[in-house]
Scaffold this motif. Structure first.
Motif, PDB file in Angstrom:
ATOM      1  N   GLU A 293       0.832  -1.205   0.000  1.00  0.00           N
ATOM      2  CA  GLU A 293       0.000   0.000   0.000  1.00  0.00           C
ATOM      3  C   GLU A 293       0.864   1.252   0.000  1.00  0.00           C
ATOM      4  OE1 GLU A 293      -2.529  -0.416   3.367  1.00  0.00           O
ATOM      5  OE2 GLU A 293      -3.567  -2.147   2.538  1.00  0.00           O
ATOM      6  N   LEU A 294       1.983   1.215   0.734  1.00  0.00           N
ATOM      7  CA  LEU A 294       2.877   2.367   0.769  1.00  0.00           C
ATOM      8  C   LEU A 294       3.504   2.607  -0.607  1.00  0.00           C
ATOM      9  CD1 LEU A 294       4.028   4.581   2.494  1.00  0.00           C
ATOM     10  CD2 LEU A 294       5.803   3.016   3.285  1.00  0.00           C
ATOM     11  N   THR A 295       3.853   1.528  -1.294  1.00  0.00           N
ATOM     12  CA  THR A 295       4.392   1.655  -2.652  1.00  0.00           C
ATOM     13  C   THR A 295       3.348   2.268  -3.581  1.00  0.00           C
ATOM     14  OG1 THR A 295       5.864  -0.223  -2.330  1.00  0.00           O
ATOM     15  CG2 THR A 295       5.351   0.376  -4.599  1.00  0.00           C
ATOM     16  N   ARG A 296       2.109   1.792  -3.485  1.00  0.00           N
ATOM     17  CA  ARG A 296       1.044   2.360  -4.320  1.00  0.00           C
ATOM     18  C   ARG A 296       0.798   3.829  -3.966  1.00  0.00           C
ATOM     19  NH1 ARG A 296      -0.946  -2.943  -3.892  1.00  0.00           N
ATOM     20  NH2 ARG A 296      -2.054  -2.495  -1.952  1.00  0.00           N
ATOM     21  N   ALA A 297       0.881   4.152  -2.670  1.00  0.00           N
ATOM     22  CA  ALA A 297       0.690   5.545  -2.253  1.00  0.00           C
ATOM     23  C   ALA A 297       1.793   6.441  -2.814  1.00  0.00           C
ATOM     24  CB  ALA A 297       0.658   5.628  -0.726  1.00  0.00           C
ATOM     25  N   CYS A 298       3.034   5.936  -2.845  1.00  0.00           N
ATOM     26  CA  CYS A 298       4.141   6.718  -3.416  1.00  0.00           C
ATOM     27  C   CYS A 298       3.934   6.933  -4.908  1.00  0.00           C
ATOM     28  CB  CYS A 298       5.478   6.018  -3.160  1.00  0.00           C
ATOM     29  SG  CYS A 298       6.064   6.244  -1.482  1.00  0.00           S
ATOM     30  N   ARG A 299       3.499   5.892  -5.609  1.00  0.00           N
ATOM     31  CA  ARG A 299       3.232   6.046  -7.046  1.00  0.00           C
ATOM     32  C   ARG A 299       2.116   7.057  -7.278  1.00  0.00           C
ATOM     33  NH1 ARG A 299       3.428  -0.442  -8.385  1.00  0.00           N
ATOM     34  NH2 ARG A 299       5.716  -0.618  -8.387  1.00  0.00           N
ATOM     35  N   LEU A 300       1.096   7.009  -6.421  1.00  0.00           N
ATOM     36  CA  LEU A 300      -0.003   7.960  -6.537  1.00  0.00           C
ATOM     37  C   LEU A 300       0.486   9.377  -6.247  1.00  0.00           C
ATOM     38  CD1 LEU A 300      -3.039   8.400  -6.960  1.00  0.00           C
ATOM     39  CD2 LEU A 300      -3.359   7.946  -4.521  1.00  0.00           C
ATOM     40  N   ALA A 301       1.370   9.525  -5.258  1.00  0.00           N
ATOM     41  CA  ALA A 301       1.913  10.843  -4.933  1.00  0.00           C
ATOM     42  C   ALA A 301       2.710  11.404  -6.105  1.00  0.00           C
ATOM     43  CB  ALA A 301       2.797  10.752  -3.687  1.00  0.00           C
ATOM     44  N   MET A 302       3.517  10.556  -6.742  1.00  0.00           N
ATOM     45  CA  MET A 302       4.289  11.031  -7.891  1.00  0.00           C
ATOM     46  C   MET A 302       3.378  11.362  -9.069  1.00  0.00           C
ATOM     47  SD  MET A 302       7.924   9.018  -7.857  1.00  0.00           S
ATOM     48  CE  MET A 302       7.335   7.338  -7.761  1.00  0.00           C
ATOM     49  N   GLY A 303       2.305  10.576  -9.250  1.00  0.00           N
ATOM     50  CA  GLY A 303       1.335  10.890 -10.300  1.00  0.00           C
ATOM     51  C   GLY A 303       0.658  12.226 -10.046  1.00  0.00           C
ATOM     52  N   THR A 304       0.338  12.490  -8.775  1.00  0.00           N
ATOM     53  CA  THR A 304      -0.273  13.772  -8.415  1.00  0.00           C
ATOM     54  C   THR A 304       0.709  14.921  -8.675  1.00  0.00           C
ATOM     55  OG1 THR A 304      -1.582  12.660  -6.726  1.00  0.00           O
ATOM     56  CG2 THR A 304      -1.379  15.054  -6.550  1.00  0.00           C
ATOM     57  N   GLY A 305       1.978  14.706  -8.310  1.00  0.00           N
ATOM     58  CA  GLY A 305       2.998  15.720  -8.571  1.00  0.00           C
ATOM     59  C   GLY A 305       3.135  16.011 -10.055  1.00  0.00           C
ATOM     60  N   MET A 306       3.113  14.959 -10.863  1.00  0.00           N
ATOM     61  CA  MET A 306       3.206  15.136 -12.305  1.00  0.00           C
ATOM     62  C   MET A 306       2.012  15.929 -12.828  1.00  0.00           C
ATOM     63  SD  MET A 306       5.351  14.227 -14.778  1.00  0.00           S
ATOM     64  CE  MET A 306       6.088  12.626 -14.521  1.00  0.00           C
TER      65      MET A 306
END
Length: 198
Positions: free
Chosen positions: A178-191
């Motif tokens: 879940e933490l890995t998915r949250a990090c990917r989501l955070a980077m997607g939001t940043g993008m």
């Protein structure tokens, strides 16, 4: 021209810097613990997160920094193509390629504008629009998936009949996922935020 430190644009840019730097650092630590193909994917995500953090700095990186970022982003594209070559059906490798291409695109826009950072510079409307649609859908779907999977995975991670130790291990593995998915989501939001600033 550097943004005022207290302007809304500067504050949002610094939030993107922190978000991407934390996500990139977590991915770097994950790459150190991973092995095989998962190490390559985590390393690619770490490069993306840290490069996004540098690119989002409101004061810019100067002309040489922009050139270095462009080279790093092109290297990330080559790495994503290499990962995709090994497993073309892996959806996350394809997403990593799109992200690498988006970063290279923003770096190219920064270089063509003679600026030190990629956000806030006009790009090609069709390309920027397509990337915005992609990342808006990615963030919405990823957020929904994170919420729904977060409630299911920990209960089903341990096999039937496993003791409390197995349940704890299953919960820890699910939490890391879940933490890995949250990090990917955070980077997607940043993008998405960086593309909105173009």
């Amino acid at each position: 021209m550097p943004l005022s430190l207290l302007s809304p644009l500067a504050v949002s840019a610094w939030l993107v810097v922190v978000l991407c730097a934390v996500s990139g650092t977590y991915c770097l630590l994950r790459a150190r613990r991973a092995d095989g193909a998962s190490r390559g994917a985590a390393a690619g995500e770490a490069v993306m997160g840290l490069a996004m953090a540098v690119m989002a700095v409101p004061s810019g990186t100067g002309p040489w920094g922009a050139r270095v970022l462009a080279v790093v982003c092109c290297g990330a594209v080559a790495h994503a193509l290499w990962l995709l070559r090994g497993d073309p059906r892996h959806a996350h490798h394809a997403h990593h390629l799109v992200g690498s291409l988006a970063m290279a695109y923003m770096a190219a826009m920064a270089l063509s504008a003679g600026a030190g950072h990629g956000h806030g510079r006009a790009g090609l409307p069709a390309v920027t629009g397509a990337l915005l649609v992609y990342y808006a859908a990615y963030v919405l779907l990823g957020g929904a998936r994170l919420v729904t999977v977060g409630g299911v995975v920990p209960r089903t991670a341990a096999p039937a009949g496993a003791g409390t130790g197995g349940g704890a291990v299953g919960s820890a593995v699910a939490g890391a996922g879940e933490l890995t998915r949250a990090c990917r989501l955070a980077m997607g939001t940043g993008m998405l935020v960086m593309l909105l600033g173009m």
